[in-house]
Design an enzyme around this catalytic site. Structure first.
Site, PDB file in Angstrom:
ATOM      1  N   ASP A  88      -3.840   0.138  -5.675  1.00 36.06           N
ATOM      2  CA  ASP A  88      -5.222   0.526  -5.920  1.00 36.06           C
ATOM      3  C   ASP A  88      -5.513   1.756  -5.038  1.00 36.06           C
ATOM      4  OD1 ASP A  88      -7.825   0.682  -6.756  1.00 36.06           O
ATOM      5  OD2 ASP A  88      -8.253  -1.440  -6.491  1.00 36.06           O
TER       6      ASP A  88
HETATM    7  C1  BGC Z   1     -10.790   0.293  -8.117  1.00 41.08           C
HETATM    8  C2  BGC Z   1      -9.803   0.344  -9.250  1.00 41.08           C
HETATM    9  C3  BGC Z   1      -9.918   1.668  -9.942  1.00 41.08           C
HETATM   10  C4  BGC Z   1      -9.624   2.759  -8.936  1.00 41.08           C
HETATM   11  C5  BGC Z   1      -9.695   4.160  -9.524  1.00 41.08           C
HETATM   12  C6  BGC Z   1     -10.654   1.488  -7.190  1.00 41.08           C
HETATM   13  O1  BGC Z   1     -11.736   1.552  -6.329  1.00 41.08           O
HETATM   14  O2  BGC Z   1     -10.640  -0.904  -7.403  1.00 41.08           O
HETATM   15  O3  BGC Z   1     -10.032  -0.708 -10.138  1.00 41.08           O
HETATM   16  O4  BGC Z   1      -9.063   1.721 -11.052  1.00 41.08           O
HETATM   17  O5  BGC Z   1     -10.577   2.683  -7.903  1.00 41.08           O
HETATM   18  O6  BGC Z   1     -10.993   4.494  -9.839  1.00 41.08           O
END
Ligand code: BGC
Length: 928
Positions: free
Chosen positions: A713
């Site tokens: 993530d």
């Molecule tokens: C989230 C993800 C997301 C990523 C990109 C993170 O803060 O937990 O689910 O895909 O950001 O935006």
């Protein structure tokens, strides 16, 4: 059918009708309705955060959609337009409070318009029925709270509802919500029994307003079923004691999540059961046959529409396994099927099939004598068929009471993995007292494995480095067997760069998306490796440049359709849109389990049940794959709360992990539809998911046979993959060693310079990471790219430079003018840049941003109204930061410069645009 029409159809199919006395809905052509509640206009189309940030070209709302249906279909006699105007006027003076617009700042609900007796009474004089719309949101970085305005009704909603119920006898409540909420008020005597109909319409994306209007008017019908249990109290949920805290979060409820808990220990706590949802018609459900052979259970059910309206019914099959020594939930969903549309009086035969061994229990203690095995304990397996978990009758199988296993059967022998090392107790059924079990506690088995040894045994062979042999990526596209020889040519510095994804707003892929990865340095590009791009997800494409895309309904609504086929169709549209935007994968579906109804991101996920979640994920992924794109299933795993999401450690038994929290991922992976997977922010049993060897290698790759890509993530942290301990975003060696492939994300253009100072190369030098492991990660990345849409397109230059040729040649007189190289801030008026040469220009910006480390936002620098560069802003902890945002080609002249889509919280201090001595040879240029 268009994408929008499909969105509307799905949004209709996910609506759950909880109550409908006196057939208040659907409205008849004679009904004239009054609509109350601000969300009749301010429809919540999605939750907050990365999963809710799609720029849509429109959103439908309830009242306008009802008016449209009135005009076009004569579906209603009328809508109270005077009341609607009162609301519109009030909304003008009481605009939507977005909490300032910053990340996770928006409140869960909005102030309601106070209703005077005269307004309500006048409306009731001329209108037979009232609708009250209640809205709720939540999202990333913001859990719901057991507070008024979040889990509970707000005072404003309660008082509006009291007034409405005093004046109207027939009140229909529509819930435009991201999550389930308290429902006890339905039965509150203050509302005089006048709340006759309640529909949960969730958040249906851009078409949600239209969808609920069509349902209310009978142009469509509800056939959704709850994907979660609605309990009487927020504290009735078994996770309540251990939710939302930092540090160790103990999963004491173990496998008893949602209806598994309620059916076993507390059926009386259920207000609306899992799987429940009414229809405008009635159905009879009769089991015609049930048999068991070679592990397969086969059930044939005849469904008849016994009412007067068309509809669809969902048949659900549950298993009750014998308690044995392990203890089991009283009900586990084993199969489901939805009928096609049944006209009044018509029937359909549904055939449902499942493997009993798929519902085996994991013995993490060795209590059965089979430690680390999935087992079916001896005894009677009862099968139940019905239309929700409480309304399911036991059926006979082959003429017997169920399936009798005379002795325990080991279904799968595995090795202990990912088990906890902190002692805690979990719940377990004791003895059956009437309809429920007493609740016992037992110690959770603790980890006994030697992780260091396990990792050493798993080390891959290294491919000897050959240097450049002239093999290019296109040669591998034509003949994949060359992949290892191709990798052999890439030196460790470039391999180390390859595992760093760049973003957000990278210029190396479609601008505005979450990350670029793969061929993100010039040297990697010289080998012919393109950069793949991924975008949020899961409900539509998030483009932070402000470009528009379609927004689908939230995950919970999708699960409530219980219709995998329609989800696949929907995501086929989504996949086509991804391909059109030159995006390789959508960051979704999200399949985390709804452990608590307060989790802010439940809206992105499907259900409290792993089978339903798994089927939905498979359908979404299949649709995306069918269209030539792909999905990135997330967040692997046990990411059950937003509070402290990067610092909390989910302490959970291996059994609960394997039976509940990993199960939907497992189903999806084993279906063969997963090409890409995202690990979560949290730790599981002491190991952060991004560097969790047992999670990513022992279970995902070795047990399930996954050979796809794994990414972290965004700005995830890792700790030592053997020793655990504290976490940092520099420990990419542990990331790679654990089987993860891509660190998401370093700054734009930060991969080559290792802008975060990660330890990949230093660990190679120190011998704590092997070249073979690094090559493995690169292989997974390249394999992903080989199948991605980007490999089918011509290789583009590393960066595409925009060329602006629309310059004013005469000095404008309507704004301020900045010379090239001069610092300026294009705010509070019209600003022009005076480009003195026909040349390449570098755009740099200085900004600061407060707030949470993971909060995302962006500020776009526009030239003559077109996006030219972006300041991608994660929190800088208030420190001023200067970034080179982009290079553009400008002809000599004057250009209007503005800042757009700037989220509150970002303070842009200055912009400098200066000409560079760069000749645009070998640069990709697009003219604006
Ligand atoms: C989230 C993800 C997301 C990523 C990109 C993170 O803060 O937990 O689910 O895909 O950001 O935006």
């Amino acid at each position: 059918m268009t994408f929008a029409e499909k969105i509307c159809q799905v949004a209709e199919e996910g609506v759950v009708l909880l109550k409908n006395e006196d057939r208040v809905v659907p409205f008849s052509k004679e009904d004239s309705v009054a609509v109350f509640g601000r969300c009749q206009f301010e429809y919540y189309r999605s939750g907050m955060g990365s999963g809710g940030s799609v720029h849509v070209s429109y959103t439908t709302n309830l009242t306008d959609s009802l008016l449209e249906l009135c005009a076009s279909h004569k579906a209603l006699a009328g809508v109270d337009t005077k009341l609607a105007k009162t609301y519109r006027d009030w909304l003008q003076k009481n605009p939507f409070d977005n909490g300032g617009g910053g990340w996770a700042a928006e409140p869960w609900s909005q102030k309601e318009m106070p209703l005077s007796d005269s307004v309500v009474l006048e409306s009731a004089k001329n209108h037979s029925k009232a609708i009250f719309v209640i809205g709720r949101t939540a999202g990333e970085d913001k859990d719901n709270k057991a507070e008024k305005g979040s889990w509970y009704l707000s005072d404003g909603e309660r008082s509006a509802l009291e007034k409405i119920c005093s004046a109207f006898e027939n009140v229909c409540v529509v819930l435009n919500v991201s999550n389930i909420m308290d429902m006890e008020w339905i039965f509150d005597s203050a509302f005089k029994g006048h709340i006759k109909s309640v529909l949960v319409s969730w958040q249906g994306g851009q078409e949600g307003g239209r969808a609920i209007a069509r349902i209310l008017c009978g142009c469509a019908y509800p056939s959704g079923k709850l994907s979660d249990t609605i309990a009487r109290h927020v504290d009735s949920y078994p996770s309540a004691k251990n939710f939302g805290n930092d540090g160790n979060v103990f999963y004491q409820e173990d496998i008893y999540v949602g209806y598994r808990y309620f059916s076993t220990f507390a059926p009386e706590e259920v207000r609306f059961p899992f799987g429940f949802g009414l229809s405008y018609t009635t159905f009879s459900v009769e089991t015609q046959k049930a048999s068991f052979k070679d592990d397969s259970v086969f059930v044939q059910v005849n469904v008849k529409n016994t009412g007067t309206h068309a509809g669809k019914e969902v048949v659900q099959v549950y298993v009750e396994a014998p308690q044995g020594v392990l203890g089991k939930p009283r009900r586990v969903l084993a199969a489901f099927a939805k009928t096609s549309e049944l006209a009044a009086g018509s029937c359909e035969v549904l055939n449902l099939e499942f493997k009993l061994s798929d519902f085996a229990s994991y013995d993490d203690s060795g209590a059965t004598g089979n430690k680390s095995c999935f087992v079916l304990e001896e005894g009677l397996y009862k099968i139940f068929v019905g239309t929700d978990v409480q309304n399911a009758e036991q059926i006979s199988v082959d003429g017997k009471a169920g399936i009798e296993l005379e002795k325990l059967k080991v279904v799968q022998t595995l090795s202990e993995a990912s088990s906890p090392s902190v002692p805690f107790k979990r719940i377990k059924p004791g003895s059956l007292l009437g309809e429920k079990y007493s609740l016992l506690e037992e110690d959770v088995p603790l980890s006994k494995i030697n992780l260091a040894e396990r990792i050493q045994k798993n080390l891959p062979k290294e491919i000897p480095f050959t240097g450049d042999k002239g093999i290019r990526f296109k040669d591998v596209i034509n003949d994949r067997s060359k992949l290892n020889d191709f990798i052999a040519q890439i030196d460790k510095t470039e391999l180390a760069a390859m595992i760093r994804g760049e973003g957000m707003m990278s210029q190396k892929v479609t601008v505005g998306i979450a990350a670029a990865y793969g061929g993100i340095t010039q040297k990697l590009r010289d080998f012919g490796i393109p950069a793949a791009g991924c975008s949020d997800g899961p409900s539509g494409i998030r483009l932070d440049t402000g470009k528009e895309a379609n927004l689908m309904p939230i995950g919970t609504l999708l699960a409530c359709t219980w219709n995998p086929k329609i989800i696949e169709e929907l995501y086929t549209f989504e996949g086509k849109e991804l391909v059109q935007y030159e995006i390789d994968t959508l960051l979704g579906p999200g399949v985390n389990i709804h452990r608590s109804p307060l989790n802010g991101r439940n809206f992105e996920y499907y259900s409290e049940d792993p089978l339903l979640s798994g089927f939905m994920a498979i359908s979404a992924l299949r649709g995306l794959n069918r269209a030539g794109a792909s999905g990135t299933i997330k967040h692997f795993a046990a990411n059950s709360q937003e509070a402290f999401r990067r610092s909390q450690n989910s302490v959970v038994s291996e059994r609960a992990l394997r039976e509940i929290y990993l199960k939907a991922f497992e189903r999806a992976v084993k279906s063969g539809e997963v090409k890409s997977l995202m690990t979560s922010y949290n730790a599981i049993n002491g190991h952060w998911s991004a560097s969790n060897f047992d999670l990513v290698t022992t279970i995902l790759r070795n047990e399930w046979g996954y050979s796809g890509l794994v990414m972290t993530d965004w700005w995830a942290t890792m700790n030592d993959c053997v020793l655990g301990g504290s976490d940092t975003l520099k420990n990419t060696a542990s990331l790679i060693r654990s089987g993860n492939d891509v660190y998401m994300v370093v700054d734009n253009d930060g991969a080559e310079k290792n802008c975060y100072g990660d330890n990949t190369l230093s660990s190679l030098e120190a011998g704590t990471l092997s070249l073979g492991e690094l090559q493995n990660a690169a292989r997974n990345i390249l394999n992903f790219i080989l199948d991605a849409p980007v490999s089918k397109r011509p290789l583009r230059p590393l960066k595409i430079f925009k060329s602006f040729t629309t310059a004013l040649t005469k000095m404008p007189t309507d704004g301020k003018i900045a010379k090239e190289g001069e610092a300026f801030l294009p705010e509070g008026g019209v600003f022009y840049l005076q480009a003195e040469h026909d040349a390449m220009y570098n755009i740099s910006g200085t900004y600061s941003k407060d707030g949470d480390d993971l909060s995302q936002s962006v500020s776009n620098i526009m030239i003559d109204g077109a996006q030219a560069a972006s300041l991608e802003c994660r929190s800088t902890a208030g420190i001023e930061t200067t970034v080179n945002a982009a290079q553009v080609h400008l002809e000599k002249g004057f250009y209007k410069i503005s800042l757009e889509h700037t989220m509150p919280g970002i303070k842009v201090k200055q912009i400098i645009i200066s000409s560079e001595v760069i000749t645009p040879v070998s640069l990709g240029v697009i003219s604006i």
